[in-house]
Motif scaffolding. Structure first.
Motif, mmCIF file in Angstrom:
data_model
loop_
_atom_site.group_PDB
_atom_site.id
_atom_site.type_symbol
_atom_site.label_atom_id
_atom_site.label_comp_id
_atom_site.label_asym_id
_atom_site.label_seq_id
_atom_site.Cartn_x
_atom_site.Cartn_y
_atom_site.Cartn_z
ATOM 1 N N ASP A 259 0.821 -1.216 0.000
ATOM 2 C CA ASP A 259 0.000 0.000 0.000
ATOM 3 C C ASP A 259 0.856 1.267 0.000
ATOM 4 O O ASP A 259 0.444 2.311 0.500
ATOM 5 N N THR A 260 2.063 1.160 -0.551
ATOM 6 C CA THR A 260 2.949 2.329 -0.669
ATOM 7 C C THR A 260 3.627 2.297 -2.035
ATOM 8 O O THR A 260 3.928 1.211 -2.544
ATOM 9 N N PRO A 261 3.876 3.451 -2.623
ATOM 10 C CA PRO A 261 4.567 3.471 -3.919
ATOM 11 C C PRO A 261 6.026 3.091 -3.756
ATOM 12 O O PRO A 261 6.571 3.118 -2.647
ATOM 13 N N ASP A 262 6.681 2.730 -4.877
ATOM 14 C CA ASP A 262 8.090 2.347 -4.791
ATOM 15 C C ASP A 262 8.966 3.569 -4.533
ATOM 16 O O ASP A 262 8.494 4.708 -4.522
ATOM 17 N N SER A 263 10.250 3.335 -4.322
ATOM 18 C CA SER A 263 11.159 4.412 -3.916
ATOM 19 C C SER A 263 11.268 5.510 -4.968
ATOM 20 O O SER A 263 11.363 6.698 -4.631
ATOM 21 N N ALA A 264 11.252 5.111 -6.259
ATOM 22 C CA ALA A 264 11.379 6.120 -7.324
ATOM 23 C C ALA A 264 10.202 7.090 -7.300
ATOM 24 O O ALA A 264 10.374 8.311 -7.441
ATOM 25 N N ILE A 265 8.994 6.557 -7.125
ATOM 26 C CA ILE A 265 7.817 7.418 -7.054
ATOM 27 C C ILE A 265 7.857 8.270 -5.792
ATOM 28 O O ILE A 265 7.521 9.463 -5.811
ATOM 29 N N THR A 266 8.286 7.663 -4.688
ATOM 30 C CA THR A 266 8.375 8.404 -3.425
ATOM 31 C C THR A 266 9.327 9.594 -3.549
ATOM 32 O O THR A 266 9.031 10.709 -3.082
ATOM 33 N N ILE A 267 10.480 9.367 -4.182
ATOM 34 C CA ILE A 267 11.451 10.448 -4.370
ATOM 35 C C ILE A 267 10.872 11.554 -5.243
ATOM 36 O O ILE A 267 11.030 12.746 -4.950
ATOM 37 N N ARG A 268 10.191 11.161 -6.315
ATOM 38 C CA ARG A 268 9.604 12.167 -7.191
ATOM 39 C C ARG A 268 8.542 12.992 -6.459
ATOM 40 O O ARG A 268 8.475 14.213 -6.599
ATOM 41 N N MET A 269 7.719 12.334 -5.675
ATOM 42 C CA MET A 269 6.692 13.063 -4.931
ATOM 43 C C MET A 269 7.326 14.038 -3.936
ATOM 44 O O MET A 269 6.829 15.145 -3.734
ATOM 45 N N GLU A 270 8.445 13.624 -3.346
ATOM 46 C CA GLU A 270 9.133 14.507 -2.408
ATOM 47 C C GLU A 270 9.693 15.732 -3.129
ATOM 48 O O GLU A 270 9.538 16.868 -2.665
ATOM 49 N N VAL A 271 10.334 15.511 -4.269
ATOM 50 C CA VAL A 271 10.951 16.632 -4.982
ATOM 51 C C VAL A 271 9.878 17.549 -5.579
ATOM 52 O O VAL A 271 10.046 18.771 -5.642
ATOM 53 N N GLU A 304 16.252 18.370 5.865
ATOM 54 C CA GLU A 304 14.838 18.525 5.551
ATOM 55 C C GLU A 304 14.407 17.667 4.371
ATOM 56 O O GLU A 304 13.208 17.444 4.166
ATOM 57 N N ALA A 305 15.366 17.201 3.587
ATOM 58 C CA ALA A 305 15.065 16.380 2.415
ATOM 59 C C ALA A 305 15.954 15.148 2.411
ATOM 60 O O ALA A 305 17.019 15.120 3.038
ATOM 61 N N SER A 306 15.521 14.123 1.686
ATOM 62 C CA SER A 306 16.255 12.864 1.616
ATOM 63 C C SER A 306 17.586 13.052 0.913
ATOM 64 O O SER A 306 17.687 13.798 -0.072
ATOM 65 N N ALA A 307 18.597 12.341 1.373
ATOM 66 C CA ALA A 307 19.918 12.417 0.747
ATOM 67 C C ALA A 307 19.898 11.890 -0.672
ATOM 68 O O ALA A 307 20.735 12.266 -1.498
ATOM 69 N N ALA A 308 18.906 11.024 -0.974
ATOM 70 C CA ALA A 308 18.809 10.442 -2.318
ATOM 71 C C ALA A 308 18.580 11.503 -3.394
ATOM 72 O O ALA A 308 18.871 11.277 -4.579
ATOM 73 N N LEU A 309 18.073 12.663 -3.011
ATOM 74 C CA LEU A 309 17.806 13.713 -3.993
ATOM 75 C C LEU A 309 19.080 14.249 -4.630
ATOM 76 O O LEU A 309 19.055 14.751 -5.751
ATOM 77 N N ILE A 310 20.201 14.147 -3.925
ATOM 78 C CA ILE A 310 21.476 14.632 -4.460
ATOM 79 C C ILE A 310 21.858 13.852 -5.711
ATOM 80 O O ILE A 310 22.410 14.399 -6.676
ATOM 81 N N GLU A 311 21.552 12.579 -5.730
ATOM 82 C CA GLU A 311 21.957 11.724 -6.854
ATOM 83 C C GLU A 311 21.042 11.883 -8.061
ATOM 84 O O GLU A 311 21.481 11.719 -9.198
ATOM 85 N N CYS A 312 19.783 12.203 -7.829
ATOM 86 C CA CYS A 312 18.837 12.160 -8.954
ATOM 87 C C CYS A 312 18.211 13.502 -9.332
ATOM 88 O O CYS A 312 17.791 13.686 -10.472
ATOM 89 N N CYS A 313 18.127 14.412 -8.382
ATOM 90 C CA CYS A 313 17.163 15.490 -8.593
ATOM 91 C C CYS A 313 17.698 16.892 -8.364
ATOM 92 O O CYS A 313 16.916 17.822 -8.116
ATOM 93 N N THR A 314 18.996 17.094 -8.403
ATOM 94 C CA THR A 314 19.514 18.446 -8.179
ATOM 95 C C THR A 314 19.417 19.313 -9.437
ATOM 96 O O THR A 314 19.353 20.538 -9.341
#
Length: 675
Positions: A259-271, A304-314
């Motif tokens: 009942d939760t989206p995968d990590s890629a969708i979660t990261i996109r929703m956060e960004v 305030e944001a996930s560290a994963a954003l540095i790799e994909c979303c800067t």
């Protein structure tokens, strides 16, 4: 000179489109060389000397591309011209090449066959990329299927462009098939379908989102029986595409289980949430082209944001809307909307054209616009060089080909009789040219003059079949009198200061070979102070051509209407009705005052009232906003501004005049006593 440029332009365009997936440099180099060619043609004014009638739709497209660049520059400037923002602006600045591309491609008369040839070679290139990948994997198909295939580039970029190229090739296949080149048509359909299938190997989510819309866009090109079959086939194809996409299947299964989206969708929703917050804090300016990167890095550093954003979303927010909203605010959102929906609106108008090439090019253009809108849901397409350059070249190519094909599509001869009706008073400067142009489409010309004191009647006798001099009962009644004298199956109602252009004449004669409507609106091309106005109030299309039976004019003193019986179909033609509204500014003031006062009298006759001067003022301001901004009157330059102000003044005077009619007059005796 056309032949001198034609083959090189064709080769550059085809090479650029065909090589887009092989190397973005091929596409960029082709775009640059085509633009340089366009600049040379513009400098020599070769296209205009050849009689090119610049379509206003191309001017509107030009504005959409330029506005995006201007907003991008503004966003870069407000952040202080940062290095990071400069890289993004450098990418966006490619859009300034749109008009030189249009000039080059229009001068070379780019056609549907050449455009679809480029798309077919683009689709074919996916086979070469797939073959290279198989060789690199020593022929292991399983290894290829278990990974995201990207053809040596980013899988998202490859998947989206390959899918779009595949469907453009399918459209080309249908075009060749309907053009009696069936073997070539079958070949293109096969290549297009295969390219679309290869595109799905990228396992890009946006491809699955776009797929049903792309399939639906093909439906207007199919026969009636195939349309019915397609309504069953489309859901089947979409379900099969989802079922064979391991990445999507796993994500759906994971969501159902957890009942939760995968990590890629979660990261996109956060960004996306972070980007929206940036917009909410700076709605009118955004945070600048480079500000987004700085904000993401600061949010990650502060926890305030996930560290994963540095790799994909800067670099961007993986969504065109959120990315542009964050960096450029409301002006950016508007520029993005113009960039997507102005081309879509222009192309979609011709989806059901009877002309084969035009209909297929309209579908191709709509595919590109809708595709970029859907691809932009999960990717910042206009921040990626390949995506941006492909959009620039493909929209320019399809637009140039569409309007080249349309201009040569009017070949049939009129089978319906036409009566042209013109009412006149002191029009000796206009009447000869008006009647000459009317003769291009009319079997009978009727002129009703209301007491001219110049040579109008004398000149009209040289060209008209019926000429009568009458009293002046008002515009509506006078035009009804002329209509009652017409004997043709169709009637063309003209004003003396209007002209039927040769291209419009060809279009009218073509349409009246087998009419697809009961009445046609003819777009104005107001010509004033040496400029042709394409926008503002001048961009309207008045009803001028109609089936005579059952039609009448209203009895209005001014701004009369043609009353068409209910249930009849009305369409708008492309050709321009040249309108010389007045001789000079003095004549403009005189004419505007006359029309404003007649408008006041007409409204009073209908029982309308104006109780305060606030209403005329607001109506005048609203008219200016509508004409200059909403109807894009600013694109007509200084003359467009003057025209918008004039229309606003006429509106104000009309309602102010209505206000004065209801005011009590002051008796003369009162004036004498006061004195």
């Amino acid at each position: 000179m056309t032949n001198h440029f034609k083959k090189p332009v064709y080769l550059l365009f085809v090479a650029g489109i065909a090589g887009a997936l092989l190397s973005s440099s091929i596409l960029a180099a082709a775009a640059l060389l085509l633009a340089i060619t366009g600049l040379i043609i513009s400098f020599r004014k070769s296209l205009y000397q050849a009689g090119w009638d610049k379509p206003k739709e191309l001017r509107l497209l030009h504005f959409a591309f330029w506005f995006f660049v201007l907003v991008s520059f503004y966003s870069w400037a407000i952040e202080g011209f940062s290095y990071e923002g400069g890289k993004t602006f450098g990418n966006h600045a490619r859009f300034i090449l749109f008009w030189p591309l249009i000039i080059a491609l229009s001068y070379a008369h780019l056609n549907a066959s050449t455009l679809f040839a480029g798309a077919g070679l683009l689709a074919a290139s996916t086979f070469g990329l797939l073959g290279s990948a198989l060789l690199a994997n020593q022929g292991s198909i399983d290894l290829l299927l278990n990974s995201r295939f990207g053809g040596g580039i980013n899988p998202i970029s490859f998947g989206n462009i390959a899918l779009l190229g595949g469907f453009l090739t399918l459209v080309g296949g249908l075009f060749f098939y309907r053009s009696k080149r069936r073997a070539l048509g079958f070949l293109f359909i096969t290549i297009g379908a295969a390219a679309a299938a290869i595109a799905m190997l990228s396992q890009t989510r946006s491809n699955l989102v776009a797929l049903p819309f792309f399939l639906l866009l093909l439906v207007p090109l199919l026969s009636k029986n195939l349309r019915i079959i397609s309504m069953i086939a489309i859901p089947v194809v979409v379900v099969a595409a989802i079922a064979t996409n391991d990445r999507m299947s796993e994500q759906i299964a994971g969501f159902l289980q957890n009942d939760t989206p995968d990590s890629a969708i979660t990261i996109r929703m956060e960004v996306w949430g972070l980007a929206w917050n940036m917009f909410a804090e700076n709605p009118w300016t955004g945070i600048g082209l480079g500000g987004y990167t700085q904000e993401i890095e600061a949010s990650v550093a502060s926890g305030e944001a996930s560290a994963a954003l540095i790799e994909c979303c800067t670099g961007h927010a993986h969504n065109d809307f959120f990315n542009i909203a964050a960096t450029s605010g409301i002006p950016g959102i508007l520029s993005w909307a113009f960039l997507i929906f102005i081309p879509l609106t222009i192309f979609s108008r011709h989806l059901f054209s009877r002309h084969t090439a035009s209909a297929h090019l309209a579908v191709a253009g709509s595919l590109v616009s809708i595709g970029y809108f859907l691809f932009g849901l999960t990717e910042a397409t206009f921040n990626r060089t390949l995506f941006l350059t492909f959009y620039l070249v493909s929209v320019a190519g399809i637009a140039a080909a569409l309007f080249n094909e349309l201009s040569t599509s009017y070949v049939r001869q009129r089978t319906k009789t036409v009566s042209a009706t013109i009412i006149t008073k002191n029009e000796e400067d206009h009447i000869a040219d008006c009647l000459k142009s009317a003769r291009l489409v009319a079997d009978e010309i009727i002129v009703l003059d209301s007491g001219s004191t110049d040579r109008t009647v004398e000149i009209a006798k040289q060209y008209a079949d019926i000429i009568e001099v009458t009293d002046w009962p008002g515009f509506g009644v006078q035009k009804q009198r002329a209509l009652e004298k017409a004997t043709g199956e169709w009637v063309l109602s003209l004003d003396a200061d209007e002209r039927i252009t040769p291209e419009l004449a060809r279009e009218i004669n073509h349409r009246l070979a087998d009419p697809d409507a009961d009445a046609y609106k003819l777009p104005w091309a107001v010509t004033i102070y040496g400029a042709r106005l394409d926008f503002g109030r001048s961009g309207r299309a008045p009803l001028r051509l109609f089936r005579r039976e059952g039609v009448r004019f209203s009895d209005a003193l001014v701004h009369e209407r043609i009353l068409i019986p209910e249930g009849r179909k009305t369409k708008t033609l492309r050709g321009r009705l040249t309108h010389y509204t007045h001789r000079d500014f003095g004549h403009s003031l005189e004419k505007s005052a006359k029309y404003a006062w007649l408008g006041s009298l007409e409204k009073h006759r209908k029982g309308k009232k104006t109780r305060t001067m606030i209403y005329p003022t607001l109506r005048g301001l609203m008219t200016f906003v509508q004409v200059y901004f909403i109807r894009f009157g600013f694109l007509d330059g200084a003359v467009g501004y003057l025209t918008a102000v004039t229309y606003a003044q006429v509106t104000f005077n009309k309602y102010a005049g209505l206000w004065t009619i209801d005011r009590p007059s002051i008796p003369a005796t009162h004036d004498a006593n006061a004195a």
